[in-house]
Design an enzyme around this catalytic site. Structure first.
Site, PDB file in Angstrom:
ATOM      1  N   VAL A  11      40.022  -9.964 -39.626  1.00  0.00           N
ATOM      2  CA  VAL A  11      39.789  -8.604 -40.432  1.00  0.00           C
ATOM      3  C   VAL A  11      38.564  -7.771 -39.269  1.00  0.00           C
ATOM      4  CG1 VAL A  11      38.501  -7.074 -42.271  1.00  0.00           C
ATOM      5  CG2 VAL A  11      40.135  -9.445 -42.853  1.00  0.00           C
ATOM      6  N   LYS A  35      36.189 -13.913 -27.809  1.00  0.00           N
ATOM      7  CA  LYS A  35      36.012 -13.241 -28.128  1.00  0.00           C
ATOM      8  C   LYS A  35      36.172 -11.430 -28.116  1.00  0.00           C
ATOM      9  CE  LYS A  35      38.164 -15.187 -32.586  1.00  0.00           C
ATOM     10  NZ  LYS A  35      38.176 -16.092 -33.864  1.00  0.00           N
ATOM     11  N   GLU A 154      38.358  -5.611 -48.411  1.00  0.00           N
ATOM     12  CA  GLU A 154      39.785  -4.960 -47.392  1.00  0.00           C
ATOM     13  C   GLU A 154      40.783  -5.981 -47.979  1.00  0.00           C
ATOM     14  OE1 GLU A 154      40.766  -9.810 -46.088  1.00  0.00           O
ATOM     15  OE2 GLU A 154      41.726  -8.038 -46.172  1.00  0.00           O
ATOM     16  N   PHE A 273      56.297  -7.670 -53.237  1.00  0.00           N
ATOM     17  CA  PHE A 273      56.300  -9.180 -53.885  1.00  0.00           C
ATOM     18  C   PHE A 273      57.094 -10.187 -54.695  1.00  0.00           C
ATOM     19  CE2 PHE A 273      51.946 -10.034 -51.135  1.00  0.00           C
ATOM     20  CZ  PHE A 273      52.070  -9.211 -50.077  1.00  0.00           C
ATOM     21  N   CYS A 284      44.171 -16.174 -46.688  1.00  0.00           N
ATOM     22  CA  CYS A 284      43.718 -15.982 -48.122  1.00  0.00           C
ATOM     23  C   CYS A 284      44.225 -15.717 -49.883  1.00  0.00           C
ATOM     24  CB  CYS A 284      44.037 -13.955 -48.036  1.00  0.00           C
ATOM     25  SG  CYS A 284      43.236 -13.471 -46.699  1.00  0.00           S
ATOM     26  N   ARG A 351      46.634 -20.897 -39.922  1.00  0.00           N
ATOM     27  CA  ARG A 351      46.128 -21.354 -41.205  1.00  0.00           C
ATOM     28  C   ARG A 351      46.548 -21.502 -42.895  1.00  0.00           C
ATOM     29  NH1 ARG A 351      41.004 -17.294 -41.049  1.00  0.00           N
ATOM     30  NH2 ARG A 351      42.489 -15.685 -40.521  1.00  0.00           N
TER      31      ARG A 351
HETATM   32  C1  UDX Z   1      37.481 -13.382 -43.292  1.00  0.00           C
HETATM   33  C2  UDX Z   1      37.149 -13.904 -44.375  1.00  0.00           C
HETATM   34  O1  UDX Z   1      38.104 -15.007 -44.249  1.00  0.00           O
HETATM   35  C3  UDX Z   1      38.211 -13.571 -45.533  1.00  0.00           C
HETATM   36  O2  UDX Z   1      38.163 -14.368 -46.757  1.00  0.00           O
HETATM   37  C4  UDX Z   1      38.651 -12.146 -45.736  1.00  0.00           C
HETATM   38  O3  UDX Z   1      39.203 -11.720 -46.456  1.00  0.00           O
HETATM   39  C5  UDX Z   1      37.960 -10.803 -44.163  1.00  0.00           C
HETATM   40  O4  UDX Z   1      37.720 -11.825 -43.596  1.00  0.00           O
HETATM   41  P1  UDX Z   1      38.765 -13.487 -41.228  1.00  0.00           P
HETATM   42  O5  UDX Z   1      38.807 -12.293 -40.390  1.00  0.00           O
HETATM   43  O6  UDX Z   1      40.532 -13.767 -40.874  1.00  0.00           O
HETATM   44  O7  UDX Z   1      39.087 -13.424 -42.633  1.00  0.00           O
HETATM   45  O8  UDX Z   1      37.502 -14.556 -40.798  1.00  0.00           O
HETATM   46  P2  UDX Z   1      38.218 -15.586 -38.958  1.00  0.00           P
HETATM   47  O9  UDX Z   1      39.064 -14.548 -38.866  1.00  0.00           O
HETATM   48  O10 UDX Z   1      37.582 -16.750 -39.477  1.00  0.00           O
HETATM   49  O11 UDX Z   1      36.809 -14.169 -38.309  1.00  0.00           O
HETATM   50  C6  UDX Z   1      36.187 -13.920 -38.594  1.00  0.00           C
HETATM   51  C7  UDX Z   1      35.067 -14.355 -37.305  1.00  0.00           C
HETATM   52  O12 UDX Z   1      33.444 -14.272 -36.811  1.00  0.00           O
HETATM   53  C8  UDX Z   1      35.279 -15.485 -36.212  1.00  0.00           C
HETATM   54  O13 UDX Z   1      36.170 -14.212 -35.209  1.00  0.00           O
HETATM   55  C9  UDX Z   1      33.774 -16.055 -35.782  1.00  0.00           C
HETATM   56  O14 UDX Z   1      33.319 -15.802 -34.606  1.00  0.00           O
HETATM   57  C10 UDX Z   1      32.851 -15.091 -36.393  1.00  0.00           C
HETATM   58  N1  UDX Z   1      31.588 -15.291 -36.674  1.00  0.00           N
HETATM   59  C11 UDX Z   1      31.885 -16.053 -37.615  1.00  0.00           C
HETATM   60  C12 UDX Z   1      30.360 -14.885 -36.008  1.00  0.00           C
HETATM   61  O15 UDX Z   1      30.271 -14.345 -35.482  1.00  0.00           O
HETATM   62  N2  UDX Z   1      29.339 -15.098 -36.447  1.00  0.00           N
HETATM   63  C13 UDX Z   1      29.103 -16.103 -37.436  1.00  0.00           C
HETATM   64  O16 UDX Z   1      28.006 -16.181 -38.309  1.00  0.00           O
HETATM   65  C14 UDX Z   1      30.673 -16.546 -38.290  1.00  0.00           C
HETATM   66  C1  UDX Z   2      47.099 -10.391 -48.095  1.00  0.00           C
HETATM   67  C2  UDX Z   2      47.503 -10.269 -48.988  1.00  0.00           C
HETATM   68  O1  UDX Z   2      48.640  -8.993 -49.081  1.00  0.00           O
HETATM   69  C3  UDX Z   2      45.969  -8.578 -48.585  1.00  0.00           C
HETATM   70  O2  UDX Z   2      46.304  -7.737 -49.302  1.00  0.00           O
HETATM   71  C4  UDX Z   2      44.413  -9.060 -48.638  1.00  0.00           C
HETATM   72  O3  UDX Z   2      44.009  -8.209 -48.399  1.00  0.00           O
HETATM   73  C5  UDX Z   2      44.296 -10.275 -48.171  1.00  0.00           C
HETATM   74  O4  UDX Z   2      45.955 -11.246 -48.600  1.00  0.00           O
HETATM   75  P1  UDX Z   2      47.877 -11.889 -46.402  1.00  0.00           P
HETATM   76  O5  UDX Z   2      47.713 -13.516 -46.948  1.00  0.00           O
HETATM   77  O6  UDX Z   2      47.896 -11.227 -45.418  1.00  0.00           O
HETATM   78  O7  UDX Z   2      47.705 -10.776 -47.140  1.00  0.00           O
HETATM   79  O8  UDX Z   2      49.982 -12.145 -46.605  1.00  0.00           O
HETATM   80  P2  UDX Z   2      50.679 -11.150 -47.851  1.00  0.00           P
HETATM   81  O9  UDX Z   2      51.380 -10.715 -47.290  1.00  0.00           O
HETATM   82  O10 UDX Z   2      50.458 -11.078 -48.384  1.00  0.00           O
HETATM   83  O11 UDX Z   2      51.352 -12.853 -47.502  1.00  0.00           O
HETATM   84  C6  UDX Z   2      50.761 -13.639 -47.914  1.00  0.00           C
HETATM   85  C7  UDX Z   2      51.226 -14.905 -48.887  1.00  0.00           C
HETATM   86  O12 UDX Z   2      52.999 -14.825 -49.937  1.00  0.00           O
HETATM   87  C8  UDX Z   2      53.218 -15.207 -47.452  1.00  0.00           C
HETATM   88  O13 UDX Z   2      53.266 -17.019 -47.018  1.00  0.00           O
HETATM   89  C9  UDX Z   2      53.814 -14.468 -48.042  1.00  0.00           C
HETATM   90  O14 UDX Z   2      55.163 -15.581 -47.070  1.00  0.00           O
HETATM   91  C10 UDX Z   2      54.076 -14.730 -48.881  1.00  0.00           C
HETATM   92  N1  UDX Z   2      54.961 -13.729 -49.850  1.00  0.00           N
HETATM   93  C11 UDX Z   2      54.712 -12.725 -49.846  1.00  0.00           C
HETATM   94  C12 UDX Z   2      56.292 -14.317 -50.553  1.00  0.00           C
HETATM   95  O15 UDX Z   2      56.397 -15.649 -50.646  1.00  0.00           O
HETATM   96  N2  UDX Z   2      57.192 -13.381 -51.444  1.00  0.00           N
HETATM   97  C13 UDX Z   2      56.491 -12.099 -51.373  1.00  0.00           C
HETATM   98  O16 UDX Z   2      57.132 -11.636 -52.635  1.00  0.00           O
HETATM   99  C14 UDX Z   2      55.766 -11.507 -50.128  1.00  0.00           C
END
Ligand code: UDX
Ligand code: UDX
Length: 462
Positions: A11, A35, A154, A273, A284, A351
């Site tokens: 994100v 990163k 987001e 969906f 998520c 994940r």
């Molecule tokens: C995160 C949340 O998991 C999700 O619920 C939310 O919707 C969007 O933000 P994501 O970006 O996938 O999603 O998280 P992740 O890929 O784990 O990235 C988090 C980053 O934060 C990592 O790169 C980690 O190194 C960094 N981080 C974490 C810091 O820089 N400082 C910290 O204290 C902890």
């Molecule tokens: C989701 C939400 O769509 C997004 O708005 C939010 O910010 C984060 O979580 P994401 O988890 O990246 O996004 O993937 P998404 O495309 O939503 O799919 C989630 C899961 O549902 C996946 O396992 C996907 O394969 C499954 N899926 C999605 C289905 O099985 N059928 C569908 O029609 C759509």
């Protein structure tokens, strides 16, 4: 306008690059030096289509940089918290990283200017208040005076994150503070007008479909926090629903693809969906449905529909394992090839994927398992060290000696496999396509028995 984004994950890196593309001065802060180095080298820290080019263009124009320190907070007008909020064993969101980011902000915040702090990560209802309290504690400054905390969840889909960040249906902003509202309206101005001020237009993706105007939606922090969870949980309910309908279609002999298409034509329902799968998963939906469920129980108003969708989704993973067991009678001594470890295509994110649950089920029933994924194998292997499977260099290799090949993730790569040649590599020519992704191929002619979900079985030609 100067922006800091804490967290360079799926994100934070997309959010920071998008604000840089709209001409802001952005610093992404991350505790992971790899990163930080990748972003400063103009490369994306994650696999996300189009993000490398966008980050490269923004870094070259000195609109984007990365650091592992919080110094840039002092000069930032707006600070986004985009760190991970993983699930704890009891299903609630772990706010350790959010608290650590809030403490870092509190220690670095500039008392001589007004700073807007924004929760971008998906955080439980009430977290904006928690972040405000921690910043007050660490800085000695008063919320509402020297700073304000807002929620701005987001809605990015991995694999489509750039499209979703540049052409969102809506931008939700939760705060009552006028200065915070003004600052965020100003920040989002260029994105709302769909202008990229900072980088060449060719690094901004064109939408894959017509996109209506983005709605800028202001509310209070708690409602904004809840909008995110309720949206994600509803999408999960919708998918659980169509997956159960698919199982009913199998029993009735109807075609779920047509049923979903016909249902989706109702503008109140919509066709998105409603694609069948072995169940939803990923970083998520599982975490967000678990957190929302536990919050609803804590407030004494459980969302039983969401609970049913979570249970039904687990049942869908089990249903797919059972389909294979039933077809092969027993899995003992059998080999199963699995195509797709990521939770969806066009991402390296492995994940909490359905693959780990389904492969675990197959191994438990005595099968040996070969696996492949175009992008997710490294992360899957790291996250599932105990899973005794054979990692294959190509999708075709999963067919070697296999009594079944199961497609879990509909990567385009798998439509391009040499399925005819793969037939000879298999011991039993059985394919289970949990996405109905390859249903149009001439399976019967190639001597396969092909099964989808909710679309019946294609028998091989004798
Ligand atoms: C995160 C949340 O998991 C999700 O619920 C939310 O919707 C969007 O933000 P994501 O970006 O996938 O999603 O998280 P992740 O890929 O784990 O990235 C988090 C980053 O934060 C990592 O790169 C980690 O190194 C960094 N981080 C974490 C810091 O820089 N400082 C910290 O204290 C902890
Ligand atoms: C989701 C939400 O769509 C997004 O708005 C939010 O910010 C984060 O979580 P994401 O988890 O990246 O996004 O993937 P998404 O495309 O939503 O799919 C989630 C899961 O549902 C996946 O396992 C996907 O394969 C499954 N899926 C999605 C289905 O099985 N059928 C569908 O029609 C759509």
């Amino acid at each position: 306008m100067k922006v800091a984004v804490i967290g360079a994950g799926y994100v934070g890196s997309v959010t920071g690059a998008a604000f840089a593309a709209s001409g802001r001065q952005v610093t992404v802060i991350d505790s992971d030096p790899r990163k930080v180095d990748r972003i400063n080298a103009g490369k994306s820290p994650i696999y996300e289509p189009g993000l490398d080019a966008l980050i490269d263009a923004a870094v070259r124009r000195r609109l984007l940089s990365a650091s592992d320190r919080y110094d840039s907070i002092r000069e930032a007008d707006i600070v986004f918290i985009a760190v991970g909020t993983p699930s704890r064993p009891d299903g609630t969101a772990d706010l350790t990283y959010v608290k650590s980011a809030a403490d870092g902000i509190g220690a670095a915040i500039n008392p001589d200017r007004f700073t807007v702090v924004v929760d971008k990560s998906t955080v439980p209802v009430g977290t904006a208040e928690l972040v405000a309290a921690r910043i007050e504690e660490r800085s000695g400054l008063a919320h509402g005076k020297a700073f304000a905390v807002a929620s701005n969840p987001e809605f990015l889909r991995e694999g489509y994150a750039l499209e979703d960040v540049f052409y969102p249906d809506r931008i939700v902003v939760g705060t009552g503070h006028p200065k915070a509202r003004r600052a965020l309206r100003k920040l989002y101005g260029p994105l709302l007008e769909r202008k990229a001020y900072g980088v060449p237009a060719d690094v901004i993706p064109q939408p894959t479909e017509a996109k209506a105007e983005t709605i800028y939606f202001e509310t209070d922090a708690k409602s904004a926090e809840l909008i995110k969870y309720v949206s994600n949980a509803f999408l999960a309910v919708k998918i659980s629903y169509i997956n159960e309908v698919a199982r009913l279609c199998e029993a009735i002999g109807a075609d779920v693809t047509d049923v979903a298409a016909g249902v989706g034509l109702d503008s109140r329902i919509g066709g998105k969906f409603l694609q069948v799968s072995s169940g939803w998963s990923g970083s998520c939906f599982p975490k967000d449905t678990a957190e929302l469920l536990s919050a609803s129980r804590k407030y004494g108003s459980e969302l039983t529909v969401v609970r049913a969708a979570v249970d039904s989704n687990r049942g869908m993973h089990e249903f797919c394992v059972e389909k294979i067991r039933r077809r092969l009678k027993s899995l003992i001594g059998r080999r199963v090839g699995v195509l797709g470890l990521t939770f969806k295509p066009n991402t390296d994110d492995a994940r909490q994927t359905q693959a780990s649950v389904i492969i675990g089920g197959l191994l438990e029933l005595g099968a040996s398992v070969s696996v492949h994924d175009p992008q997710g194998m490294a992360m899957f292997r790291t996250l599932n060290p105990k899973l005794e499977v054979r990692y294959c260099a190509t999708g075709e290799e999963t067919a070697d000696g296999a009594d079944a090949v199961v497609l879990l993730t509909h990567w385009d790569d798998y439509a391009l496999l040499d399925w005819q040649a793969m037939r000879k590599r298999m011991r039993t020519p059985y394919v289970l396509d949990t996405r109905n992704f390859l249903r149009k191929k001439p399976w019967s002619e190639w001597g396969y028995e092909y099964e989808g979900i909710g679309i019946g079985t294609v028998r091989r030609r004798r």
